[in-house]
Structure formats: structure tokens, C-alpha cells
Design a protein around this motif. Structure first.
Motif, PDB file in Angstrom:
ATOM      1  N   LEU A  89      -2.051   4.311   1.136  1.00 23.66           N
ATOM      2  CA  LEU A  89      -3.308   3.940   0.503  1.00 23.66           C
ATOM      3  C   LEU A  89      -3.964   5.134  -0.194  1.00 23.66           C
ATOM      4  CD1 LEU A  89      -5.502   1.892  -0.070  1.00 23.66           C
ATOM      5  CD2 LEU A  89      -6.353   2.211   2.249  1.00 23.66           C
ATOM      6  N   MET A 146      -1.563  -3.992  -1.757  1.00 25.28           N
ATOM      7  CA  MET A 146      -1.771  -2.545  -1.781  1.00 25.28           C
ATOM      8  C   MET A 146      -2.137  -2.079  -3.187  1.00 25.28           C
ATOM      9  SD  MET A 146      -1.902   0.309  -0.087  1.00 25.28           S
ATOM     10  CE  MET A 146      -1.093   0.031   1.506  1.00 25.28           C
ATOM     11  N   TYR A 163      -7.539  -3.991   2.662  1.00 24.27           N
ATOM     12  CA  TYR A 163      -6.095  -4.197   2.546  1.00 24.27           C
ATOM     13  C   TYR A 163      -5.594  -5.174   3.611  1.00 24.27           C
ATOM     14  CZ  TYR A 163      -1.145  -3.515   3.250  1.00 24.27           C
ATOM     15  OH  TYR A 163       0.195  -3.752   3.443  1.00 24.27           O
TER      16      TYR A 163
END
Length: 422
Positions: free
Chosen positions: A398, A115, A20
Motif C-alpha cells: 500500500l 489495491m 482496502y
């Protein structure tokens, strides 16, 4: 779901966090997502997926076949925006690129698509490691150019549903300014249809000291902008909703020269086909009437483009998916959502395949700060999508985003042992 599907999730999300931060630091504009696509393809290939790149441009498709059962498509968008990041994060983007018009611009993942992509990698990993818990086929789709409202259609037109298994359901999600760890849901219309128009008004140029010898397109444009604001107020029923925005107005090069033309960029948001058609017709009527009233020497040019359909989260399919979310997260972590006036082109996939689309939101902002702002009626004080300050907190955003995709996919995949999906 308390089975072994979730074994190793903590270690996995630590690896995903690195991916990420890498994608966030290296954003790419729509239609330019070459590095991003390569990283995502490299992440899928070792998991056993059949990986195809360059679908609809820079799109990536992964297929994992696991016996008989439904085909479940899970989609994430991957493009970034021409925004200069101001988050102050150690992994903030300093990237710059040349846009489609030839201008050098800053680039940032200001909408959270980094994301989205990483959560889909995580879900694809979890499901690939647990093939004894489900049957069917996973269709993993990393879609480019969502911000141009064309990536989904580009992939469909490139044979997405002819070259790869046709899905029985399309699943998607979007991170937003909700408390991290919470899941937002709605049924039926979820996000607005969007249509944009480029408008050229024609006048007669000349010296600013002799306006009587000209037809001023700047004044013409000013009247158009003002009159357009009356469409929603006076032509759309109060029980309906629509938005008309003039986001661009260009005219002239010098203060004492009346130019030949003025250019406007107009955007429309609507929630029903009837209102959509009514507003678009009204815009054209107003523009032509104001040009006639100004004595324009030539009819205006009105070009509609970037059309995105109303995003509908299928009520029956949404109810089954939200029930699974409730069972996994608990009802306290689910938030009902109002209609969202932003737009998303994920609905193009379900529409093209003729299958239900299920779409939801999940939170990316610090939970305590966001809940306090909500309670004080100050949600507008928080950074939201497309803001130079918007960047989801890595956790629990996440982990939650991975879990939602896995839970939703398992809701629709066949059960090991033969039990059918709903």
C-alpha cells in the motif's frame, strides 16, 4: 523527495488499509461497481476535488486545480472478477452477484484493483495536502470495467476529455506477483494487445447412431481448435510473439445427439499491428476452411469484440518517470520487466487524448518468499493475478503504491516557484 509532502503518510496508510480491506471484502463485477464508486467519491470530496460520478457508467472523476501548469491524469481501475476467493484472509470476499449473462457467480478482487483504487485515493490525498509543492491540475480517474476491456473507452465516449481538463500525460500502475516494495518498469511495448472472437459453427444435427446423416459440428470444432494452434507456430515469425487461446467450446446437450451448432471463444495476444492483423486473418481463414472441409451447410459466424490496443509506455516519458523512481526508492528497488502477455485498456486514454502514457508495475507478494521463488526459478508456484489465492500483502504494498503515484505525478506537475515539468 525529502520535503514535507510525505508528512503524515504513516497515519494515512493506516486509514487506507481499512478502506482496502473494506473494498476487498465487498468486490463488485464490471459495470456493477456502484458501492465501490460511491466510497471512492466520498473519499475524494473532502480533499477539495471537484468530483463527478457516473462517467462512462460507474466511473468517478476528481479534478483538483492548483494554478497554472500541466494537467496530469492518474488512473486506477476498480472492478472485480467472477472468482471464488480462497485466500483464507479474515477480510476475504464471500460476495456473490449476477453477471451479464444472468448467472449467479462468486466475486473477488483477484486482480488487485482494490489495491489500485486505494493507492490512488492515497496519492490524491497526499497531493491535495501539499498543494504548495506543485502547480497544475490533477485529473484523478477511477475507471470501471477494465476486465471487460471497455471501461476506458466508455469513459472517453462519455466525454472524459471534453467535460474535464485534457491531460498532458496519463499515468497508471498495476500490482502483481513481484516482491512487495519493488517497482517493475519497462519502456515501449509493455502489455499485449488483446482481441476476442465469438465463433459459431453450423452443422446438421441428428442421432448419434447415424453420423452419416449429419454434419458434426463437434468434430468440426475439434479440427478448428487443433488447427488454430499452428498459427503462431507456423505463421508468426520466430522473432515476434503472439498467443492464440481457445478458452471456450460449447456444443450439444446429450451424448447420443449430434447438435446443430458448436460455439468457440478465441482470444489473441499480440505485440505489433502487423502480427495482430496476420493472426486475426489466419483465424478467420482456418475457421472457414475447416467448415468447408467438413461440408458445413452454412458459413460460420465470426464476431470480434473486446479489443484492447497494445499498451505502450512512452519511452521518453517513461525514462523521466523511472529516473524519479530511482531517486526516491533507490536503484535496488527497481526491476526491469519483460513483455507481459496480459492486457490493459489504460492505453485507450493516452491514445484518445494524443498524449504519452506511462505505466509500471509494483510488487504485492511477501518479499522474502517471492525472492526465494525467483532465485529457484519457481515463480509459477506463487499466486498471480486472477488466481483465487491472489491478495497483495497490505504493507509495504500500500505505501509503495501511494509513493509511486505521488512521485510520478510530481515528475509531471509544475514545480512551485515556476520550474517546468520535464
Amino acid at each position: 523527495m525529502t520535503d514535507g509532502v510525505w508528512n503524515g503518510l504513516t497515519e494515512l496508510t493506516e486509514e487506507l488499509a481499512d478502506l482496502y480491506r473494506d473494498l476487498h471484502q465487498h468486490p463488485e463485477l464490471s459495470l456493477q461497481e456502484h458501492r465501490t464508486a460511491r466510497r471512492l467519491a466520498e473519499a475524494l470530496a473532502p480533499l477539495g476535488y471537484e468530483v463527478t460520478e457516473h462517467v462512462g457508467g460507474t466511473g468517478v472523476v476528481g479534478v483538483l486545480r492548483n494554478g497554472d501548469g500541466p494537467v496530469v491524469m492518474v488512473r486506477a481501475d476498480i472492478d472485480a472478477l467472477p472468482v471464488a476467493e480462497q485466500t483464507g484472509l479474515p477480510y476475504a470476499s464471500t460476495a456473490r452477484a449476477v453477471d451479464g449473462a444472468g448467472h449467479e457467480v462468486p466475486v473477488m478482487h483477484a486482480c488487485g484493483h482494490d489495491m489500485h483504487a486505494v493507492c490512488l485515493v492515497g496519492a490524491a490525498t497526499v497531493l491535495a495536502r501539499a498543494t504548495d509543492a506543485w502547480t497544475g491540475t490533477l485529473l484523478i480517474v477511477f475507471q470501471p470495467a477494465e476486465e471487460l476491456a471497455r471501461g476506458a473507452r466508455d469513459m472517453v465516449e462519455d466525454g472524459l476529455f471534453e467535460r474535464f481538463p485534457k491531460p498532458d500525460v496519463v499515468l497508471g500502475q498495476h500490482v502483481g506477483p513481484l516482491p512487495a516494495g519493488f517497482v517493475g518498469h519497462a519502456s515501449g511495448p509493455v502489455m499485449a494487445a488483446a482481441d476476442s472472437a465469438e465463433i459459431v459453427l453450423y452443422g446438421k444435427g441428428g442421432h448419434g447412431s447415424r453420423p452419416e446423416a449429419t454434419v458434426d459440428p463437434v468434430l468440426m470444432a475439434a479440427h478448428v481448435v487443433t488447427r488454430l494452434q499452428g498459427i503462431v507456430a507456423r505463421e508468426v515469425p520466430p522473432a515476434e510473439a503472439a498467443v492464440v487461446t481457445v478458452g471456450k467450446l460449447h456444443a450439444g446437450t446429450k451424448d447420443n445427439i449430434i447438435p446443430e451448432t458448436a460455439e468457440l471463444g478465441v482470444n489473441v495476444r499480440s505485440y505489433s499491428p502487423q502480427v495482430r492483423a496476420k493472426v486475426m486473418e489466419a483465424i478467420e481463414r482456418v475457421v472457414r476452411a475447416e467448415c468447408a472441409a467438413s461440408g458445413a451447410p452454412k458459413q460460420p459466424e465470426i464476431t470480434w469484440h473486446q479489443s484492447v490496443p497494445l499498451l505502450v509506455s512512452d519511452p521518453e516519458a517513461t525514462a523521466a518517470t523511472v529516473a524519479a523512481f530511482t531517486g526516491h526508492f533507490g536503484p535496488q528497488r527497481l526491476l526491469p520487466m519483460p513483455l507481459v502477455s496480459a492486457s490493459e485498456d489504460v492505453g485507450v486514454f493516452g491514445e484518445a487524448a494524443g498524449v504519452p502514457t506511462v505505466f509500471w508495475f509494483w510488487g504485492g507478494l511477501d518479499a522474502e518468499t517471492t525472492i526465494q521463488a525467483l532465485g529457484a526459478g519457481q515463480l509459477d508456484s506463487l499466486p498471480s493475478n486472477h488466481s483465487p489465492f491472489f491478495a497483495p500483502v497490505v504493507e509495504p504494498t500500500l505505501t509503495t503504491g501511494v509513493e509511486t503515484l505521488v512521485v510520478a505525478a510530481r515528475t509531471w506537475l509544475g514545480r512551485a516557484g515556476g520550474t517546468e515539468a520535464p
